[in-house]
Motif scaffolding. Sequence first.
Motif, mmCIF file in Angstrom:
data_model
loop_
_atom_site.group_PDB
_atom_site.id
_atom_site.type_symbol
_atom_site.label_atom_id
_atom_site.label_comp_id
_atom_site.label_asym_id
_atom_site.label_seq_id
_atom_site.Cartn_x
_atom_site.Cartn_y
_atom_site.Cartn_z
ATOM 1 N N ASN A 19 48.910 -0.185 93.458
ATOM 2 C CA ASN A 19 49.785 0.843 94.094
ATOM 3 C C ASN A 19 50.971 -0.127 94.445
ATOM 4 N N ASN A 20 51.982 0.085 93.656
ATOM 5 C CA ASN A 20 53.428 -0.966 93.671
ATOM 6 C C ASN A 20 54.500 -0.352 94.705
ATOM 7 N N GLY A 21 53.994 0.586 95.682
ATOM 8 C CA GLY A 21 54.929 1.245 96.323
ATOM 9 C C GLY A 21 55.786 2.377 95.910
ATOM 10 N N HIS A 22 55.582 2.511 94.493
ATOM 11 C CA HIS A 22 56.312 3.617 93.784
ATOM 12 C C HIS A 22 55.480 4.557 93.035
ATOM 13 N N THR A 23 54.391 4.001 92.692
ATOM 14 C CA THR A 23 53.503 4.755 91.621
ATOM 15 C C THR A 23 52.356 4.058 91.450
ATOM 16 N N HIS B 189 51.263 4.718 84.045
ATOM 17 C CA HIS B 189 51.589 5.009 85.498
ATOM 18 C C HIS B 189 51.906 6.443 85.451
ATOM 19 N N PHE B 190 51.810 6.969 86.930
ATOM 20 C CA PHE B 190 52.041 8.397 87.003
ATOM 21 C C PHE B 190 53.156 8.840 87.952
ATOM 22 N N HIS B 191 53.593 10.135 87.440
ATOM 23 C CA HIS B 191 54.651 10.759 88.540
ATOM 24 C C HIS B 191 54.062 11.968 88.888
ATOM 25 N N TRP B 192 54.335 12.363 90.231
ATOM 26 C CA TRP B 192 53.714 13.738 90.705
ATOM 27 C C TRP B 192 54.586 14.002 91.808
ATOM 28 N N GLY B 193 54.189 15.397 92.354
ATOM 29 C CA GLY B 193 55.016 15.892 93.377
ATOM 30 C C GLY B 193 54.317 15.902 94.534
#
Length: 338
Positions: free
Chosen positions: A81-85, A109-113
């Motif tokens: 967990n790098n603080g952004h993803t 890595h992931f992007h989510w709502g």
Amino acid sequence: MLLAFILLHSFYQTLAAKGGAHWSYDAHSQETWPEAYPDCGLKAQSPIDIQMGSVQYDPSLPPIEPEGYRNPGSDPFALTNNGHTVQMSLAEGMNLHGLPNIYTAVQLHFHWGSKGSSGGSEHLIDGQAFPGELHVVHFNSEKYANVSEAMHHPDGLAVLGIFLEVGKMENPAYNNIFNQVDKIQYAGEEDTVSPFNIRNLLPEHLGHYFRYNGSLTTPPCYQSVLWTVFHQPVQISAAQIEKLQKSVYSSKAGSSTPQSLVDTFRHPQLLNGRVVFSSFPAGPSGYSAGEIVAIVFGVLMGCAALFLTGWIVAKRTRARSMQDQKGVVFTSSSRRAV
């Protein structure tokens, strides 16, 4: 594995340079990215809203061919967990073919709502967002020594974009990652994931995708990415996407006011004259604009032909009916005359 971890660490050290640790995804912060990272204000940025009606079909684009994805070795992957993803390192020997050069995988890595929202993906299709998006990052290993060097060159990086949509069933491949998310709840925390078949994270069909030149979607936003965004989404369950939406924080452990890590996506950027290509006919409903015109014209011509055929048949039927009626009248008249 150690080399992959060093490259990954170097990659994110570069991203964090010049105060990069302080950027965030909120709308106001995104507007200020170019102040600290000038490349974020350039004209070939990512993500984008892919408009199906303007995509250009390129039949020369070959299917993507992953190498080493199914058997990535025996070393565990580093999950962070790098603080952004939520990101996961990938093993050496995982390469992509079907691109202008051979590209070697570094991380995903992931992007989510957020819970209850319909958005979360970075790329859009005709203005429509998906609940999440997976990115698999590679560097051009034919030309450059590592990802830190490659990211500074226009042909340095290649990223696979995979849309995540919510279905009824859990996706076992994604559980390899999501089941470990509780162990990296806070920024800076790390854990490991046992090696598994990374190919199962990708869509079944790798021959249908969109291709364009763009950038990293986070600061420093270098315009060094050859994007491959798959048309076919991957299904995960509502419970799986909620693992990201509810279990991860952007703040460090011990914070008095933990901040949930949600809405981790950059807003779509302008194309500014760039062309988005597709490996398949990609107009609305999967057809190009020219094909749609041809289909509509063909349907209209078919309807006209059917109408004309029906009219001719009906006309001939009426003519025969009238002849038969005349014959009956003539026969009756003849009999009466006799």
